[in-house]
Design an enzyme around this catalytic site. Structure first.
Site, PDB file in Angstrom:
ATOM      1  CG  HIS A 105      -1.414   6.169 -12.315  1.00 41.27           C
ATOM      2  ND1 HIS A 105      -2.610   6.234 -12.974  1.00 41.27           N
ATOM      3  CD2 HIS A 105      -1.470   7.090 -11.319  1.00 41.27           C
ATOM      4  CE1 HIS A 105      -3.361   7.164 -12.406  1.00 41.27           C
ATOM      5  NE2 HIS A 105      -2.704   7.695 -11.400  1.00 41.27           N
TER       6      HIS A 105
ATOM      7  CD  GLU B 111       1.051  10.435  -4.058  1.00 38.12           C
ATOM      8  OE1 GLU B 111       1.636  11.518  -3.899  1.00 38.12           O
ATOM      9  OE2 GLU B 111      -0.049  10.182  -3.562  1.00 38.12           O
TER      10      GLU B 111
HETATM   11  N1  ACO Z   1       6.169  -1.775  -7.604  1.00 32.26           N
HETATM   12  C1  ACO Z   1       6.263  -3.063  -7.967  1.00 32.26           C
HETATM   13  N2  ACO Z   1       5.342  -3.706  -8.694  1.00 32.26           N
HETATM   14  C2  ACO Z   1       4.267  -3.001  -9.064  1.00 32.26           C
HETATM   15  C3  ACO Z   1       4.096  -1.660  -8.734  1.00 32.26           C
HETATM   16  C4  ACO Z   1       5.104  -1.044  -7.964  1.00 32.26           C
HETATM   17  N3  ACO Z   1       4.999   0.236  -7.605  1.00 32.26           N
HETATM   18  N4  ACO Z   1       2.928  -1.205  -9.237  1.00 32.26           N
HETATM   19  C5  ACO Z   1       2.370  -2.243  -9.867  1.00 32.26           C
HETATM   20  N5  ACO Z   1       3.177  -3.330  -9.759  1.00 32.26           N
HETATM   21  C6  ACO Z   1       2.950  -4.647 -10.334  1.00 32.26           C
HETATM   22  C7  ACO Z   1       2.095  -5.509  -9.432  1.00 32.26           C
HETATM   23  O1  ACO Z   1       2.860  -6.231  -8.516  1.00 32.26           O
HETATM   24  C8  ACO Z   1       1.445  -6.406 -10.430  1.00 32.26           C
HETATM   25  O2  ACO Z   1       2.408  -7.365 -10.868  1.00 32.26           O
HETATM   26  P1  ACO Z   1       2.036  -8.916 -11.030  1.00 32.26           P
HETATM   27  O3  ACO Z   1       0.920  -8.943 -12.044  1.00 32.26           O
HETATM   28  O4  ACO Z   1       3.318  -9.511 -11.484  1.00 32.26           O
HETATM   29  O5  ACO Z   1       1.575  -9.347  -9.672  1.00 32.26           O
HETATM   30  C9  ACO Z   1       1.206  -5.507 -11.632  1.00 32.26           C
HETATM   31  O6  ACO Z   1       2.202  -4.485 -11.534  1.00 32.26           O
HETATM   32  C10 ACO Z   1      -0.165  -4.875 -11.689  1.00 32.26           C
HETATM   33  O7  ACO Z   1      -0.480  -4.348 -10.407  1.00 32.26           O
HETATM   34  P2  ACO Z   1      -1.935  -3.892 -10.015  1.00 32.26           P
HETATM   35  O8  ACO Z   1      -1.974  -3.712  -8.536  1.00 32.26           O
HETATM   36  O9  ACO Z   1      -2.961  -4.788 -10.638  1.00 32.26           O
HETATM   37  O10 ACO Z   1      -2.016  -2.509 -10.781  1.00 32.26           O
HETATM   38  P3  ACO Z   1      -3.035  -1.353 -10.462  1.00 32.26           P
HETATM   39  O11 ACO Z   1      -3.308  -0.646 -11.704  1.00 32.26           O
HETATM   40  O12 ACO Z   1      -4.197  -1.870  -9.718  1.00 32.26           O
HETATM   41  O13 ACO Z   1      -2.156  -0.491  -9.434  1.00 32.26           O
HETATM   42  C11 ACO Z   1      -1.125   1.156  -8.180  1.00 32.26           C
HETATM   43  C12 ACO Z   1      -1.891   0.851  -9.480  1.00 32.26           C
HETATM   44  C13 ACO Z   1      -1.983   0.748  -6.989  1.00 32.26           C
HETATM   45  C14 ACO Z   1      -0.846   2.647  -8.105  1.00 32.26           C
HETATM   46  C15 ACO Z   1       0.199   0.359  -8.154  1.00 32.26           C
HETATM   47  O14 ACO Z   1       0.993   0.696  -9.263  1.00 32.26           O
HETATM   48  C16 ACO Z   1       0.977   0.546  -6.860  1.00 32.26           C
HETATM   49  O15 ACO Z   1       0.706  -0.159  -5.886  1.00 32.26           O
HETATM   50  N6  ACO Z   1       1.979   1.477  -6.839  1.00 32.26           N
HETATM   51  C17 ACO Z   1       2.739   1.745  -5.624  1.00 32.26           C
HETATM   52  C18 ACO Z   1       1.960   2.669  -4.682  1.00 32.26           C
HETATM   53  C19 ACO Z   1       1.875   4.085  -5.207  1.00 32.26           C
HETATM   54  O16 ACO Z   1       2.822   4.617  -5.777  1.00 32.26           O
HETATM   55  N7  ACO Z   1       0.697   4.684  -4.989  1.00 32.26           N
HETATM   56  C20 ACO Z   1       0.398   6.045  -5.468  1.00 32.26           C
HETATM   57  C21 ACO Z   1      -0.411   5.988  -6.728  1.00 32.26           C
HETATM   58  S1  ACO Z   1      -0.633   7.577  -7.456  1.00 32.26           S
HETATM   59  C22 ACO Z   1      -2.063   8.208  -6.728  1.00 32.26           C
HETATM   60  O17 ACO Z   1      -2.965   7.516  -6.363  1.00 32.26           O
HETATM   61  C23 ACO Z   1      -2.143   9.646  -6.521  1.00 32.26           C
END
Ligand code: ACO
Length: 366
Positions: A252, A306
């Site tokens: 998140h 989620e």
């Molecule tokens: N699985 C694996 N790796 C992840 C995940 C995940 N669910 N979430 C973040 N990471 C990793 C990324 O790969 C990245 O790693 P790296 O730096 O080694 O490349 C690092 O964590 C940071 O990721 P960002 O995308 O910069 O983090 P951000 O804060 O922008 O992302 C997000 C938040 C989009 C929710 C992300 O955690 C994600 O994609 N989760 C999966 C999708 C999801 O569950 N969405 C629902 C969100 S809740 C809502 O909106 C109601």
């Protein structure tokens, strides 16, 4: 350096919700989310967001009645839904439906009355589209049912059980608002231009649809199906991460600990899900957290709302392609509260960007 993704950038003020990412705390207008999930009805939470205070019993009933009176859809809007091909996804139909409602409600409409009617009608749009795409009769709304129960009734044609009502209410309460998330920001940007309520909510629905925001819960259920058994969890998760895939329902932007809504929904799923399904979900959660912490120790990745939203909506009996639209049925309360807040003290939202392209080129250079 620009703040990519606007992380940690404060773009305004709100009274609606406080998201404390380090503490895993969520508060609506001063009330802890745990308190609201246990004691409040969705309509009371909508009242809290729209009016900024807890309703009296009388005010709560009045709002519930007002929402119930606005559940019917104009025939022109139903015809728009009817004209959509059967492969249309529910979120695309909902976006189209809200836009069509705007077309039959032109003019200045950023006001409480339209916030109430649109929140009521969003649930009807989803249910009516669901019936139409399956070639089923449209079920007229019932004024004696609460928002969540009527939504389920209009989808299935049966009155929901006590368990379904309880799950639906907790879900709708928890998802009603959440700070400056991507869809709420979208809605506020559109409202800030002096545009209308329906345009702002249409834009918000487009933002919610993406898997990095509200599009994740269906994918969570697909993931649980693909994993199949608790014993497969570790291998499946390691393989997915090796392919650089993201695990849906984890991570998140703001929470650097477990999302408090996930804690509540985990307990809701524990109470109501089939035990074997819940055991699978819980094992996948445990393995995913262990492996994410091992592979990305600096990222502080935890369960987001989620993951167990998917489990709860599955236990309610909703088809998985309605999960994100059901999220919208709740969040319309928060979106419209934010649109009203934006309009009440507006200034055009127009950030800047660093130009990194070329300069000095000549169109007619030899
Ligand atoms: N699985 C694996 N790796 C992840 C995940 C995940 N669910 N979430 C973040 N990471 C990793 C990324 O790969 C990245 O790693 P790296 O730096 O080694 O490349 C690092 O964590 C940071 O990721 P960002 O995308 O910069 O983090 P951000 O804060 O922008 O992302 C997000 C938040 C989009 C929710 C992300 O955690 C994600 O994609 N989760 C999966 C999708 C999801 O569950 N969405 C629902 C969100 S809740 C809502 O909106 C109601």
């Amino acid at each position: 350096m620009p703040a990519k993704g606007l992380q940690n950038i404060v773009v305004g003020e709100t009274r609606h919700s406080l998201v404390e990412g380090e503490k895993g705390q969520l508060v609506f207008q001063g009330y802890e989310i745990q308190d609201l999930a246990q004691h409040a009805a969705f309509e009371e939470v909508a009242y809290l967001l729209w009016y900024g205070q807890k309703p009296s019993a009388e005010q709560g009933h009045a709002l519930r009645a007002e929402m119930a009176q606005h559940r019917s859809l104009p025939s022109g809007v139903i015809n728009v839904l009817r004209a959509l091909p059967e492969f249309t996804e529910p979120m695309d139909a909902l976006r189209t439906g809200v836009s069509a409602l705007g077309a039959v409600n032109p003019g200045t409409n950023i006001d409480l009355a339209h916030a109430v009617s649109l929140t009521a009608q969003v649930a009807s749009l989803i249910a009516v589209f669901h019936r139409l795409r399956h070639g089923l009769e449209i079920i007229p709304p019932r004024e004696d049912l609460d928002h969540g129960s009527n939504y389920l009734y209009m989808i299935t044609g049966s009155e929901p059980t006590a368990a379904q009502r309880a799950m639906m209410n907790v879900y709708l309460v928890l998802l009603a608002d959440h700070g400056m998330n991507a869809s709420t920001f979208t809605a506020r940007v559109i409202a800030s231009t002096g545009s209308d309520l329906y345009s702002a909510v249409t834009g918000a629905i487009g933002a919610l649809k993406g898997p990095l925001h509200g599009g994740a819960p269906r994918k969570v259920l697909d993931m649980l199906d693909a994993i199949g058994t608790a014993e497969n969890a570790e291998t499946w998760i390691r393989d997915a991460l090796a392919r650089k895939e993201r695990l849906m329902g984890f991570g998140h932007r703001v929470y650097k600990t477990t999302d408090p809504r996930a804690e509540i929904l985990r307990e809701t799923a524990r109470t109501y899900s089939e035990p074997a399904f819940f055991r699978l979900a819980q094992t996948v959660e445990e393995r995913a957290l262990e492996i994410l912490h091992e592979k990305k120790p600096d990222q502080r990745l935890y369960t987001n709302v989620e993951f167990f939203s998917a489990a709860v909506m599955h236990a309610v009996g909703l088809p998985r392609d309605l999960f994100t639209a059901t999220f919208a049925a709740s969040r319309t309360a928060g979106w419209t509260a934010h649109i009203l807040e934006q309009a009440a003290d507006n200034r055009l939202i127009r950030p800047d960007v660093d130009y990194v392209g070329p300069t000095g080129l000549k169109w007619n250079a030899a």
